[in-house]
Design a protein around this motif. Structure first.
Motif, mmCIF file in Angstrom:
data_model
loop_
_atom_site.group_PDB
_atom_site.id
_atom_site.type_symbol
_atom_site.label_atom_id
_atom_site.label_comp_id
_atom_site.label_asym_id
_atom_site.label_seq_id
_atom_site.Cartn_x
_atom_site.Cartn_y
_atom_site.Cartn_z
ATOM 1 N N ALA A 167 -56.174 -111.674 -22.079
ATOM 2 C CA ALA A 167 -56.772 -110.380 -21.729
ATOM 3 C C ALA A 167 -55.975 -109.685 -20.621
ATOM 4 N N LEU A 168 -54.656 -109.636 -20.809
ATOM 5 C CA LEU A 168 -53.830 -108.971 -19.811
ATOM 6 C C LEU A 168 -54.185 -107.490 -19.752
ATOM 7 N N PRO A 169 -54.364 -106.959 -18.555
ATOM 8 C CA PRO A 169 -54.656 -105.530 -18.449
ATOM 9 C C PRO A 169 -53.418 -104.727 -18.861
ATOM 10 N N LEU A 170 -53.640 -103.609 -19.527
ATOM 11 C CA LEU A 170 -52.522 -102.776 -19.960
ATOM 12 C C LEU A 170 -51.750 -102.274 -18.755
ATOM 13 N N GLU A 171 -50.439 -102.227 -18.882
ATOM 14 C CA GLU A 171 -49.593 -101.698 -17.808
ATOM 15 C C GLU A 171 -49.865 -100.204 -17.665
ATOM 16 N N ALA A 172 -50.005 -99.751 -16.448
ATOM 17 C CA ALA A 172 -50.373 -98.350 -16.184
ATOM 18 C C ALA A 172 -49.374 -97.364 -16.780
ATOM 19 N N THR A 173 -48.105 -97.721 -16.802
ATOM 20 C CA THR A 173 -47.070 -96.787 -17.249
ATOM 21 C C THR A 173 -46.698 -96.967 -18.726
ATOM 22 N N ALA A 174 -47.336 -97.897 -19.418
ATOM 23 C CA ALA A 174 -46.971 -98.189 -20.804
ATOM 24 C C ALA A 174 -47.710 -97.279 -21.783
ATOM 25 N N ALA A 175 -47.088 -97.074 -22.935
ATOM 26 C CA ALA A 175 -47.693 -96.286 -24.009
ATOM 27 C C ALA A 175 -48.955 -96.975 -24.517
ATOM 28 N N ARG A 176 -49.784 -96.194 -25.166
ATOM 29 C CA ARG A 176 -51.012 -96.700 -25.775
ATOM 30 C C ARG A 176 -50.924 -96.509 -27.285
ATOM 31 N N PHE A 177 -51.621 -97.365 -28.031
ATOM 32 C CA PHE A 177 -51.660 -97.206 -29.482
ATOM 33 C C PHE A 177 -52.155 -95.801 -29.831
ATOM 34 N N PRO A 178 -51.557 -95.187 -30.845
ATOM 35 C CA PRO A 178 -52.117 -93.934 -31.334
ATOM 36 C C PRO A 178 -53.517 -94.200 -31.897
ATOM 37 N N ALA A 179 -54.450 -93.318 -31.607
ATOM 38 C CA ALA A 179 -55.857 -93.537 -31.958
ATOM 39 C C ALA A 179 -56.104 -93.529 -33.459
ATOM 40 N N GLN A 180 -55.425 -92.661 -34.165
ATOM 41 C CA GLN A 180 -55.655 -92.553 -35.602
ATOM 42 C C GLN A 180 -54.399 -92.012 -36.263
ATOM 43 N N PRO A 181 -54.311 -92.183 -37.561
ATOM 44 C CA PRO A 181 -53.124 -91.653 -38.253
ATOM 45 C C PRO A 181 -52.998 -90.154 -38.068
ATOM 46 N N GLN A 182 -51.751 -89.721 -37.910
ATOM 47 C CA GLN A 182 -51.455 -88.280 -37.807
ATOM 48 C C GLN A 182 -50.780 -87.852 -39.087
ATOM 49 N N SER A 183 -50.857 -86.572 -39.358
ATOM 50 C CA SER A 183 -50.077 -86.049 -40.478
ATOM 51 C C SER A 183 -48.870 -85.332 -39.892
ATOM 52 N N PHE A 184 -47.745 -85.519 -40.521
ATOM 53 C CA PHE A 184 -46.503 -84.900 -40.077
ATOM 54 C C PHE A 184 -45.977 -84.048 -41.221
ATOM 55 N N ARG A 185 -45.296 -82.974 -40.849
ATOM 56 C CA ARG A 185 -44.653 -82.137 -41.864
ATOM 57 C C ARG A 185 -43.317 -82.771 -42.222
ATOM 58 N N GLY A 186 -43.156 -83.128 -43.469
ATOM 59 C CA GLY A 186 -41.898 -83.703 -43.932
ATOM 60 C C GLY A 186 -41.716 -85.141 -43.483
#
Length: 188
Positions: A167-186
């Motif tokens: 249960a390591l706490p997330l690093e303050a400066t690190a990225a987070r998982f994207p919450a949900q799928p995004q749609s991208f053009r192309g």
């Protein structure tokens, strides 16, 4: 709060030297601070690292690590790697997102990267590769690279186990998982 307490500064001289070499002037990660408090585990952990110049490009290495961590729901290590290496590895926002939410054959990946990601997915799901999966991987990567891909998957599954189970706490400066799928053009 981590289930096993990480070291707090000041660190012993030999541990500080390791942190300085690994972190290059930045504060040591919670994972490193926790492992360094246990000499045998720290020595074995450092001995298994694969972040040196190996047979894969930085981009290939990071795709394997990011996908492995995402499959293991290890936001801690995924975020550390995306933040530390994502830009240098040339990963686009769409590709970073796809390491978590995309299929192996997503259009944002080259054919070689698709074969590599499919292998990562198979290793995660079944701890092996079918003849077809191995052939697809071998069509793009030589034996040394194939071995490195397998080693990276195994090592970062272990890192994921450590970060998640402790249960390591997330690093303050690190990225987070994207919450949900995004749609991208192309694609790409």
């Amino acid at each position: 709060m981590s289930r096993i307490a990480p070291l707090d500064p000041p660190y012993a001289a030999d541990i500080q030297q390791h942190f300085d070499r690994i972190m290059r002037g930045k504060p040591p990660l919670v994972l490193f601070r926790m492992m360094a408090g246990h000499p045998r585990a720290w020595e074995k952990f450092r001995g298994g690292g694969l972040l040196d110049r190996g047979p894969l490009s930085l981009r290939e290495r990071e795709i394997v690590i990011d996908r492995t961590c995402a499959l293991n729901a290890c936001e801690y290590e995924w975020g550390v790697h995306v933040t530390a290496f994502g830009a240098a590895a040339g990963l686009s926002e769409q590709q970073v997102h796809a390491t978590v939410h995309g299929a192996a054959d997503a259009g944002c990946w080259s054919p070689a990267e698709q074969a590599m990601i499919a292998a990562v997915d198979a290793l995660h799901a079944r701890a092996t590769l079918s003849e077809a999966e191995f052939a697809a991987l071998s069509a793009h990567y030589d034996d040394d690279q194939v071995l490195e891909i397998i080693l990276l998957c195994g090592f970062y599954r272990t890192v994921s186990y450590l970060a998640n189970a402790l249960a390591l706490p997330l690093e303050a400066t690190a990225a987070r998982f994207p919450a949900q799928p995004q749609s991208f053009r192309g694609d790409a």
